[in-house]
Design a protein around this motif. Structure first.
Motif, short mmCIF file in Angstrom:
data_model
loop_
_atom_site.label_atom_id
_atom_site.label_comp_id
_atom_site.label_asym_id
_atom_site.label_seq_id
_atom_site.Cartn_x
_atom_site.Cartn_y
_atom_site.Cartn_z
N TYR A 1 -2.26 -5.64 7.48
CA TYR A 1 -1.75 -6.56 8.05
C TYR A 1 -0.08 -6.09 8.60
CZ TYR A 1 0.68 -11.03 8.78
OH TYR A 1 1.32 -12.09 9.16
N PHE A 2 0.54 -5.69 7.73
CA PHE A 2 1.97 -5.28 7.84
C PHE A 2 1.98 -4.15 9.28
CE2 PHE A 2 3.18 -6.38 3.41
CZ PHE A 2 3.39 -7.64 3.70
N SER A 3 0.95 -3.40 8.93
CA SER A 3 0.77 -2.13 9.87
C SER A 3 0.88 -2.57 11.58
CB SER A 3 -0.18 -1.21 9.65
OG SER A 3 -1.34 -1.92 10.25
N PHE A 4 0.30 -3.90 11.71
CA PHE A 4 0.30 -4.31 12.99
C PHE A 4 1.52 -5.24 13.34
CE2 PHE A 4 -4.43 -3.70 11.99
CZ PHE A 4 -4.44 -2.78 13.51
N MET A 5 2.57 -5.33 12.63
CA MET A 5 3.65 -6.29 12.57
C MET A 5 4.91 -5.18 12.94
SD MET A 5 3.76 -8.86 9.71
CE MET A 5 5.46 -9.56 9.96
N ASP A 6 5.86 -5.85 13.45
CA ASP A 6 7.18 -5.17 13.66
C ASP A 6 7.94 -5.68 12.73
OD1 ASP A 6 9.38 -3.87 14.24
OD2 ASP A 6 9.86 -4.92 16.21
N TYR A 7 8.19 -5.18 11.48
CA TYR A 7 8.62 -5.66 10.29
C TYR A 7 9.59 -4.84 9.73
CZ TYR A 7 8.52 -8.18 5.69
OH TYR A 7 8.95 -8.91 4.74
N ARG A 8 10.95 -5.31 9.86
CA ARG A 8 12.28 -4.50 9.47
C ARG A 8 12.99 -5.52 8.86
NH1 ARG A 8 13.68 -1.80 14.93
NH2 ARG A 8 12.53 -3.52 15.68
N PRO A 9 12.92 -5.65 7.64
CA PRO A 9 13.69 -6.81 6.69
C PRO A 9 15.21 -6.54 6.99
CG PRO A 9 12.00 -5.55 5.38
CD PRO A 9 11.78 -5.08 6.72
N LEU A 10 15.63 -5.43 6.88
CA LEU A 10 16.99 -5.14 6.74
C LEU A 10 17.55 -5.80 7.98
CD1 LEU A 10 17.94 -1.64 5.22
CD2 LEU A 10 18.07 -4.10 4.12
N SER B 1 14.08 3.50 5.28
CA SER B 1 14.56 3.16 6.25
C SER B 1 14.07 1.66 6.54
CB SER B 1 13.97 4.08 7.48
OG SER B 1 12.87 4.69 7.53
N GLN B 2 13.49 1.16 5.51
CA GLN B 2 12.78 -0.09 5.56
C GLN B 2 12.20 -0.49 6.86
OE1 GLN B 2 13.36 -3.15 2.99
NE2 GLN B 2 13.46 -1.31 1.74
N ASN B 3 11.47 0.24 7.39
CA ASN B 3 10.49 0.11 8.51
C ASN B 3 9.20 -0.24 8.10
OD1 ASN B 3 9.28 -0.42 10.80
ND2 ASN B 3 10.49 1.04 12.09
N ILE B 4 8.82 -1.31 7.57
CA ILE B 4 7.61 -1.64 7.06
C ILE B 4 6.40 -1.56 7.86
CG2 ILE B 4 6.53 -3.29 5.52
CD1 ILE B 4 9.05 -2.46 4.32
N GLY B 5 6.70 -1.98 9.11
CA GLY B 5 5.39 -1.94 10.03
C GLY B 5 5.08 -0.52 10.35
N LEU B 6 6.30 0.49 10.64
CA LEU B 6 5.56 1.89 10.74
C LEU B 6 5.38 2.37 9.51
CD1 LEU B 6 6.24 3.80 13.27
CD2 LEU B 6 8.27 4.29 12.41
#
Lengths: 276, 288
Positions: free
Chosen positions: B34-43, B254-259
């Motif tokens: 699921y996360f892999s299809f998101m642009d998710y960067r919490p910071l 780097s907290q880039n969860i999606g990537l």
């Protein structure tokens, strides 16, 4: 004549084996030796071998500075906890697959092992999220559960191979005599299965004790075990070799001694009985 | 043979294990997908749902992906080569009649029980350090310039450290296999004038086949996820970034969860390709 040749050969083989054995063991020996030196002697040029003033100072400094015993206790709690929990789940599972195999038992076993192929890093973030959501981050229970799940496939396989070797005839005889499932387990199977369970337990403790990925990423202070304690020495601020050595010695000694005592059982367990 | 009753009991006994492993596999894996299809960067406060395969595209096309796969293969392949070849030779040596065999055996297997964080730190500081390391003294003693192992030969250094930890395992397993070889067969071959090399090639090596397969399988499982050794020594610098480590950096550093999640899924897929291949061999071996 032939005899002389064999003795000669034995001398050569012995010399070669000892040289290689000592070379492989050397880093451990050197670490232990260094742990008894002063910092100055630890980095002396040329290196000092045995002729130094043996001191226990490093050990007390390590204990004072970062409370080694707390980390040790965390390691013990996590390793033992995950092993006990794992055995509670794995024993019935392995037992049932070994003694009541169905058509798909082999597939189930293979599937279980395949979960071990799931790279931990692929699921790290969800586990961190779940842990934070359940308010379990940096707790013993989280690490116990995660390490149990990590090692569960391995210990089910180990137990399965041990149980498989128990002759079924004895079970049949017990059944003929009207033994119930419960007494069958308590009086017939358990005594025969105990050695296998014991070595599975040992291996699992070793694996859990040394596991670093999850312990480094799921703990900060409260539940941090020895793996994290040692990693804290990797910061470049001052290279305290003697203290690093003392800390390392304390971290590996318990498990090293345990491993030595169980080396014979380990082979069978580690290879799922495929190598005899 | 097994009654209906015992079958039901067996299923019940196997249920907890199957259940927890299913949950363990599925929930985090589905979340990662699921996360892999998101642009998710919490910071940065970014949490954009549904960017399609953008993360995958970016992960695969970045130059670090290919180099990390290459590093992983080199590292795992190098360690396997050293430990298997070294393990066979050492097992054959330890199988010879020697004095103090038990003690040598204990010395040889010791590194297997050493915590990866400890072995990485000990090697890094006390041996490979360019100023105070033991290797530096040795190099200076022979008049050579000391090498800064972890920055000049980083990949080799890590392969070296990890091989040291796994050589005992390979040796232990292979020694057990060597010892089960019947000496009669070897003696007969010797009588017939077979050279030591051909005896090794035609008798010993085939006999060890199964043990070598098992060693490769188990080591690959553990080696694909090498972490502590890299974390403590180079932290992924100097071309020692494996796929596992690259994903770890994307997610945690780097907290880039999606990537990172896309990378994680790719790691899972690649590991499973290796796994299917290996399990086939082992499955075949376990049948007989």
């Amino acid at each position: 004549m032939a005899r002389a040749v064999t003795t000669q050969r034995k001398i050569v083989a012995t010399a070669a084996a000892w040289i290689i054995g000592l070379a492989i063991f050397f880093p451990i020996l050197w670490t232990v030796l260094t742990s008894f030196k002063t910092e100055a002697q630890a980095i002396a040029d040329p290196p000092v071998w045995f002729g130094f003033d043996w001191t226990l100072e490093n050990y007390s400094v390590v204990q004072e500075r970062s409370n080694y015993f707390r980390f040790l206790m965390n390691s013990v709690i996590i390793a033992v906890g995950s092993t006990v929990l794992g055995l509670l789940i794995a024993i019935p599972s392995a037992w049932s697959m070994a003694f009541v195999p169905g058509k798909r038992t082999k597939d189930v076993l293979m599937w279980m092992l395949s979960t071990k192929m799931l790279p931990a890093v692929g699921v790290l973030f969800p586990i961190v999220l779940i842990a934070r959501f359940l308010d379990l981050y940096d707790t013993h229970i989280l690490l116990i559960v995660v390490l149990m799940l990590m090692n569960l496939p391995i210990i089910i396989w180990m137990l399965y191979t041990y149980f498989k070797e128990i002759p079924v005839d004895i079970l049949e005889a017990a059944r003929m005599d009207g033994a119930s499932l419960r007494s069958e387990i308590i009086y017939v199977l358990t005594p025969m299965a105990l050695p296998g369970i014991a070595s599975t337990m040992l291996l699992n403790i070793i694996l859990a004790w040394n596991e670093a990925f999850w312990t480094l990423n799921l703990t900060t202070t409260k539940a941090a075990p020895l793996t994290a304690f040692i990693a804290s020495y990797s910061s470049p601020e001052g290279l305290f070799y003697a203290k690093l050595s003392a800390a390392s010695t304390m971290a590996i000694a318990p498990i090293l001694i345990m491993g030595w005592f169980s080396q014979k059982q380990l082979v069978r367990g580690l290879t799922f009985g495929a190598v005899k | 043979m097994a009654t209906q009753h015992s079958r039901a009991a067996a299923r019940l006994m196997n249920a907890p294990a199957v259940f927890v492993l299913l949950v363990w596999m599925l929930i985090p894996l589905c979340m990662t997908i699921y996360f892999s299809f998101m642009d998710y960067r919490p910071l940065r406060g970014v949490a954009d749902c549904c960017v399609g395969f953008e993360n995958y595209e970016r992960f695969v096309t970045s130059s670090s992906f290919l180099s990390s796969v290459g590093t992983t293969l080199l590292m795992v392949g190098g360690i396997l080569a050293i430990t298997v070849i070294g393990g066979v030779l050492l097992a054959l040596l330890l199988d010879q009649p020697i004095w103090g065999q038990g003690i040598v055996r204990i010395l040889v297997i010791a590194p297997f029980f050493v915590m990866p964080t400890v072995s990485a730190l000990v090697w890094k500081n006390m041996f490979m350090n360019p100023v105070n390391g033991l290797f530096a003294y040795l190099w200076k003693f022979f008049g050579a310039t000391p090498i800064d192992w972890l920055s000049e030969l980083p990949l080799f250094s890590i392969i070296w450290i990890v091989s040291w930890q796994w050589l005992p395992f390979a040796t232990l397993i292979l020694l057990t296999a060597v010892q089960s070889l019947s000496s009669e067969q070897l003696e007969a071959a010797e009588m017939d004038g077979a050279s030591a090399l051909s005896r090794f090639y035609y008798i010993i090596l085939p006999h060890l086949g199964r043990a070598i397969t098992v060693v490769i399988l188990i080591q690959t499982i553990f080696l694909l996820s090498i972490f502590a050794e890299i974390f403590v020594t180079t932290n992924g610098a100097f071309g020692t970034r494996t796929l596992t480590y690259l994903v770890y950096q994307r997610v945690l550093e780097s907290q880039n969860i999606g990537l990172g999640s896309a990378g994680g899924i790719l790691a899972v897929i690649l590991a499973n390709i290796v796994a299917i291949f290996l399990m086939r061999i082992v499955g075949k071996n376990l049948d007989n």
